[in-house]
Design a protein around this motif. Structure first.
Motif, PDB file in Angstrom:
ATOM      1  N   THR A 102       0.846  -1.192   0.000  1.00  0.00           N
ATOM      2  CA  THR A 102       0.000   0.000   0.000  1.00  0.00           C
ATOM      3  C   THR A 102       0.881   1.242   0.000  1.00  0.00           C
ATOM      4  OG1 THR A 102      -0.118   0.002   2.418  1.00  0.00           O
ATOM      5  CG2 THR A 102      -1.862  -1.153   1.224  1.00  0.00           C
ATOM      6  N   TRP A 103       0.327   2.318  -0.501  1.00  0.00           N
ATOM      7  CA  TRP A 103       1.104   3.553  -0.623  1.00  0.00           C
ATOM      8  C   TRP A 103       1.354   4.169   0.765  1.00  0.00           C
ATOM      9  CZ3 TRP A 103       4.025   5.838  -4.043  1.00  0.00           C
ATOM     10  CH2 TRP A 103       4.347   7.196  -3.892  1.00  0.00           C
ATOM     11  N   ALA A 104       2.589   4.560   1.025  1.00  0.00           N
ATOM     12  CA  ALA A 104       2.930   5.178   2.314  1.00  0.00           C
ATOM     13  C   ALA A 104       3.540   6.558   2.155  1.00  0.00           C
ATOM     14  CB  ALA A 104       3.905   4.281   3.079  1.00  0.00           C
ATOM     15  N   GLY A 105       3.895   6.934   0.927  1.00  0.00           N
ATOM     16  CA  GLY A 105       4.534   8.234   0.743  1.00  0.00           C
ATOM     17  C   GLY A 105       5.882   8.291   1.442  1.00  0.00           C
ATOM     18  N   LEU A 106       6.123   9.395   2.140  1.00  0.00           N
ATOM     19  CA  LEU A 106       7.400   9.598   2.838  1.00  0.00           C
ATOM     20  C   LEU A 106       7.338   9.157   4.303  1.00  0.00           C
ATOM     21  CD1 LEU A 106       8.345  13.118   1.399  1.00  0.00           C
ATOM     22  CD2 LEU A 106       9.172  10.858   0.654  1.00  0.00           C
ATOM     23  N   HIS A 107       6.285   8.403   4.668  1.00  0.00           N
ATOM     24  CA  HIS A 107       6.118   8.012   6.064  1.00  0.00           C
ATOM     25  C   HIS A 107       7.305   7.184   6.571  1.00  0.00           C
ATOM     26  CE1 HIS A 107       4.289   6.694   9.775  1.00  0.00           C
ATOM     27  NE2 HIS A 107       4.446   5.422   9.426  1.00  0.00           N
ATOM     28  N   ASN A 108       7.849   6.305   5.728  1.00  0.00           N
ATOM     29  CA  ASN A 108       8.965   5.465   6.173  1.00  0.00           C
ATOM     30  C   ASN A 108      10.207   6.293   6.483  1.00  0.00           C
ATOM     31  OD1 ASN A 108       7.726   2.886   6.050  1.00  0.00           O
ATOM     32  ND2 ASN A 108       7.875   2.931   3.807  1.00  0.00           N
ATOM     33  N   PHE A 109      10.417   7.377   5.745  1.00  0.00           N
ATOM     34  CA  PHE A 109      11.552   8.253   6.043  1.00  0.00           C
ATOM     35  C   PHE A 109      11.303   9.049   7.330  1.00  0.00           C
ATOM     36  CE2 PHE A 109      11.895   7.468   1.497  1.00  0.00           C
ATOM     37  CZ  PHE A 109      13.242   7.195   1.362  1.00  0.00           C
ATOM     38  N   ALA A 110      10.043   9.410   7.569  1.00  0.00           N
ATOM     39  CA  ALA A 110       9.724  10.151   8.802  1.00  0.00           C
ATOM     40  C   ALA A 110       9.920   9.285  10.037  1.00  0.00           C
ATOM     41  CB  ALA A 110       8.277  10.661   8.734  1.00  0.00           C
ATOM     42  N   ARG A 111       9.837   7.966   9.893  1.00  0.00           N
ATOM     43  CA  ARG A 111      10.022   7.064  11.041  1.00  0.00           C
ATOM     44  C   ARG A 111      11.480   7.020  11.502  1.00  0.00           C
ATOM     45  NH1 ARG A 111       7.646   1.493   9.049  1.00  0.00           N
ATOM     46  NH2 ARG A 111       8.451   0.838  11.076  1.00  0.00           N
ATOM     47  N   LEU A 112      12.401   7.426  10.634  1.00  0.00           N
ATOM     48  CA  LEU A 112      13.819   7.323  10.993  1.00  0.00           C
ATOM     49  C   LEU A 112      14.183   8.263  12.138  1.00  0.00           C
ATOM     50  CD1 LEU A 112      15.342   7.222   7.403  1.00  0.00           C
ATOM     51  CD2 LEU A 112      15.240   5.331   9.027  1.00  0.00           C
ATOM     52  N   GLY A 113      13.607   9.454  12.173  1.00  0.00           N
ATOM     53  CA  GLY A 113      13.978  10.450  13.179  1.00  0.00           C
ATOM     54  C   GLY A 113      13.804   9.975  14.611  1.00  0.00           C
ATOM     55  N   PRO A 114      12.614   9.487  14.989  1.00  0.00           N
ATOM     56  CA  PRO A 114      12.411   9.076  16.386  1.00  0.00           C
ATOM     57  C   PRO A 114      12.829   7.631  16.680  1.00  0.00           C
ATOM     58  CG  PRO A 114      10.328   9.012  15.208  1.00  0.00           C
ATOM     59  CD  PRO A 114      11.341   9.506  14.231  1.00  0.00           C
ATOM     60  N   TRP A 128      19.582   5.243  15.032  1.00  0.00           N
ATOM     61  CA  TRP A 128      20.703   6.145  15.322  1.00  0.00           C
ATOM     62  C   TRP A 128      21.820   5.419  16.067  1.00  0.00           C
ATOM     63  CZ3 TRP A 128      20.778  10.156  12.435  1.00  0.00           C
ATOM     64  CH2 TRP A 128      19.583  10.717  11.996  1.00  0.00           C
ATOM     65  N   SER A 129      21.429   4.472  16.916  1.00  0.00           N
ATOM     66  CA  SER A 129      22.455   3.668  17.579  1.00  0.00           C
ATOM     67  C   SER A 129      23.246   2.841  16.563  1.00  0.00           C
ATOM     68  CB  SER A 129      21.791   2.735  18.608  1.00  0.00           C
ATOM     69  OG  SER A 129      22.735   1.846  19.151  1.00  0.00           O
ATOM     70  N   ALA A 130      22.539   2.244  15.601  1.00  0.00           N
ATOM     71  CA  ALA A 130      23.220   1.457  14.564  1.00  0.00           C
ATOM     72  C   ALA A 130      24.104   2.344  13.698  1.00  0.00           C
ATOM     73  CB  ALA A 130      22.180   0.747  13.695  1.00  0.00           C
ATOM     74  N   LEU A 131      23.622   3.558  13.397  1.00  0.00           N
ATOM     75  CA  LEU A 131      24.441   4.485  12.612  1.00  0.00           C
ATOM     76  C   LEU A 131      25.696   4.893  13.385  1.00  0.00           C
ATOM     77  CD1 LEU A 131      24.738   6.169  10.048  1.00  0.00           C
ATOM     78  CD2 LEU A 131      23.396   7.972  11.161  1.00  0.00           C
ATOM     79  N   GLY A 132      25.539   5.144  14.701  1.00  0.00           N
ATOM     80  CA  GLY A 132      26.702   5.488  15.519  1.00  0.00           C
ATOM     81  C   GLY A 132      27.696   4.343  15.606  1.00  0.00           C
ATOM     82  N   ASN A 133      27.184   3.103  15.764  1.00  0.00           N
ATOM     83  CA  ASN A 133      28.081   1.946  15.811  1.00  0.00           C
ATOM     84  C   ASN A 133      28.845   1.785  14.494  1.00  0.00           C
ATOM     85  OD1 ASN A 133      27.214   1.319  18.385  1.00  0.00           O
ATOM     86  ND2 ASN A 133      25.611  -0.072  17.666  1.00  0.00           N
ATOM     87  N   THR A 134      28.165   2.017  13.383  1.00  0.00           N
ATOM     88  CA  THR A 134      28.820   1.898  12.076  1.00  0.00           C
ATOM     89  C   THR A 134      29.889   2.971  11.909  1.00  0.00           C
ATOM     90  OG1 THR A 134      26.727   1.064  11.176  1.00  0.00           O
ATOM     91  CG2 THR A 134      28.395   1.774   9.596  1.00  0.00           C
ATOM     92  N   ALA A 135      29.576   4.198  12.357  1.00  0.00           N
ATOM     93  CA  ALA A 135      30.577   5.276  12.269  1.00  0.00           C
ATOM     94  C   ALA A 135      31.782   4.966  13.156  1.00  0.00           C
ATOM     95  CB  ALA A 135      29.936   6.597  12.672  1.00  0.00           C
ATOM     96  N   TYR A 136      31.525   4.468  14.368  1.00  0.00           N
ATOM     97  CA  TYR A 136      32.611   4.073  15.274  1.00  0.00           C
ATOM     98  C   TYR A 136      33.478   3.003  14.619  1.00  0.00           C
ATOM     99  CZ  TYR A 136      34.588   1.844  19.512  1.00  0.00           C
ATOM    100  OH  TYR A 136      35.417   1.270  20.444  1.00  0.00           O
ATOM    101  N   GLY A 189      24.870  -7.778  19.760  1.00  0.00           N
ATOM    102  CA  GLY A 189      24.897  -7.509  21.191  1.00  0.00           C
ATOM    103  C   GLY A 189      26.278  -7.155  21.707  1.00  0.00           C
ATOM    104  N   PRO A 190      26.404  -6.970  23.008  1.00  0.00           N
ATOM    105  CA  PRO A 190      25.297  -6.991  23.983  1.00  0.00           C
ATOM    106  C   PRO A 190      24.355  -5.788  23.806  1.00  0.00           C
ATOM    107  CG  PRO A 190      27.348  -6.268  25.011  1.00  0.00           C
ATOM    108  CD  PRO A 190      27.712  -6.690  23.628  1.00  0.00           C
ATOM    109  N   GLY A 191      23.064  -6.024  23.966  1.00  0.00           N
ATOM    110  CA  GLY A 191      22.093  -4.977  23.655  1.00  0.00           C
ATOM    111  C   GLY A 191      22.152  -4.651  22.178  1.00  0.00           C
ATOM    112  N   THR A 192      22.458  -3.405  21.885  1.00  0.00           N
ATOM    113  CA  THR A 192      22.654  -2.997  20.489  1.00  0.00           C
ATOM    114  C   THR A 192      24.066  -2.434  20.289  1.00  0.00           C
ATOM    115  OG1 THR A 192      21.737  -0.804  20.965  1.00  0.00           O
ATOM    116  CG2 THR A 192      20.202  -2.488  20.158  1.00  0.00           C
ATOM    117  N   ARG A 193      25.010  -2.810  21.137  1.00  0.00           N
ATOM    118  CA  ARG A 193      26.347  -2.225  21.096  1.00  0.00           C
ATOM    119  C   ARG A 193      27.077  -2.507  19.788  1.00  0.00           C
ATOM    120  NH1 ARG A 193      28.490   0.563  25.464  1.00  0.00           N
ATOM    121  NH2 ARG A 193      26.817   0.831  26.986  1.00  0.00           N
ATOM    122  N   THR A 194      26.807  -3.612  19.146  1.00  0.00           N
ATOM    123  CA  THR A 194      27.487  -3.934  17.886  1.00  0.00           C
ATOM    124  C   THR A 194      26.501  -4.095  16.731  1.00  0.00           C
ATOM    125  OG1 THR A 194      27.454  -6.293  18.431  1.00  0.00           O
ATOM    126  CG2 THR A 194      29.430  -5.046  19.056  1.00  0.00           C
TER     127      THR A 194
END
Length: 314
Positions: A70-82, A87-95, A259-264
């Motif tokens: 079904t059509w969602a428009g830009l809703h999936n991109f809006a979900r990224l912010g909150p 963001w934890s995965a992005l930080g781990n990748t940058a680290y 893991g542990p948690g989302t550390r990696t």
């Protein structure tokens, strides 16, 4: 007086069409070049450009693979912010990228400089050092899991010889990511080493001889001759290493499962879980496009800087 009335013989003017130069793209050399690149071009369109376009379409949909999208428009991109996990995965990748890429390049360059010093049996050493890169990541990951066992693993046993109580590597909040980075450096340094060694062997020896005549120290010789002449190889290894590190996935999945948690938990692992464990294809596609945008921006920035830092001997 006789008058010559015979008609003058004139050379016919060449037609306008014969005077037109052959377009460069229709020349024999150009057609030969197109034939050579055609297989790669087809592969790029099918396996790279096609999936990117498909991800762009899917990112605008709500789709769980089992029912009609079904059509969602830009809703999936809006979900990224909150989304804190994103963001934890992005930080781990940058680290992972900021630590593993410099370490890999330093180890690769040091070994290439060592092998370039006339070491005997350099071909054998080069092959042995390249073995980790040629080995599949799954096998390497299982070996390193054994090495990292807290009480019986080889790593903590070696640390114990020096009176150091080794951590519980893969289940420690602080040491799980460094453990992954160490394994990745060991797995990847062979590629950079081969590229650097080829670059070192292409440097004209006359430059070093001229430096010795001028009394240049080894450090200044490395700084003012080796590094500038090696800069194209260095740039190539940096670009490919950064792109590869942003796509780290398999070793983290096997060794720590995020893991542990989302550390990696890396960004690619989070995309995989969103798409194939939670069956949220639209959101996974939106994450993929964000990762793609990050890689494009960072790579473009590297190409901008290479104009100042990379020396081409042309």
């Amino acid at each position: 007086m006789a008058v010559d009335t015979a008609p003058a013989v004139t050379t016919p003017a060449p037609s306008q069409q014969s005077l037109k130069p052959t377009p460069r793209w229709r020349s024999r050399e150009a057609l030969t070049a197109w034939l050579f690149i055609l297989p790669s071009l087809i592969g790029f369109l099918i396996f790279t450009a096609g999936p990117v376009v498909a991800a762009g379409v899917i990112s605008l949909l709500n789709w769980n693979l089992f029912s009609a999208p079904t059509w969602a428009g830009l809703h999936n991109f809006a979900r990224l912010g909150p989304d804190p996990t994103f963001w934890s995965a992005l930080g781990n990748t940058a680290y992972f990228t900021l630590v593993s890429v410099p370490l890999t390049i330093l180890v690769s360059l040091a070994l290439a400089l060592l092998l370039n010093q006339g070491v005997r049996r350099v071909a054998v050493l080069r092959s042995l050092l390249l073995l980790p890169y040629a080995t599949i990541t799954v096998a390497v990951a299982f070996v390193w899991i054994w090495l990292y066992i807290p009480h019986d693993g080889l790593v903590n046993a070696v640390l114990g010889w020096f009176g150091i109580n080794g951590p519980e590597w893969l289940i420690s909040d602080n040491w799980a990511m460094p453990a992954l980075i160490l394994m990745s450096v060991w797995k990847s340094f062979g590629f950079g080493m081969v590229v650097f060694l080829a670059g070192l062997q292409a440097i004209p020896q006359q430059l070093y001889e001229a430096g010795r005549v001028d009394g240049t120290s080894p450090w200044n010789s490395f700084r003012h001759i080796t590094l500038p002449m090696l800069s194209p190889a260095l740039f190539f290894v940096i670009v490919t290493s950064v792109i590869g590190s942003f796509q780290v996935f398999d070793q983290a999945l096997i060794m720590t499962n995020g893991g542990p948690g989302t550390r990696t938990t890396t960004l690619v692992m989070y995309i995989y879980r969103t798409g194939f464990e939670n069956y949220d294809q639209g959101y996974a596609a939106a994450q993929s496009l964000v990762l793609f945008a990050f890689i494009v921006v960072i790579t473009a920035g590297q190409f901008l800087f290479q104009r100042r830092l990379v020396h081409y001997d042309n």
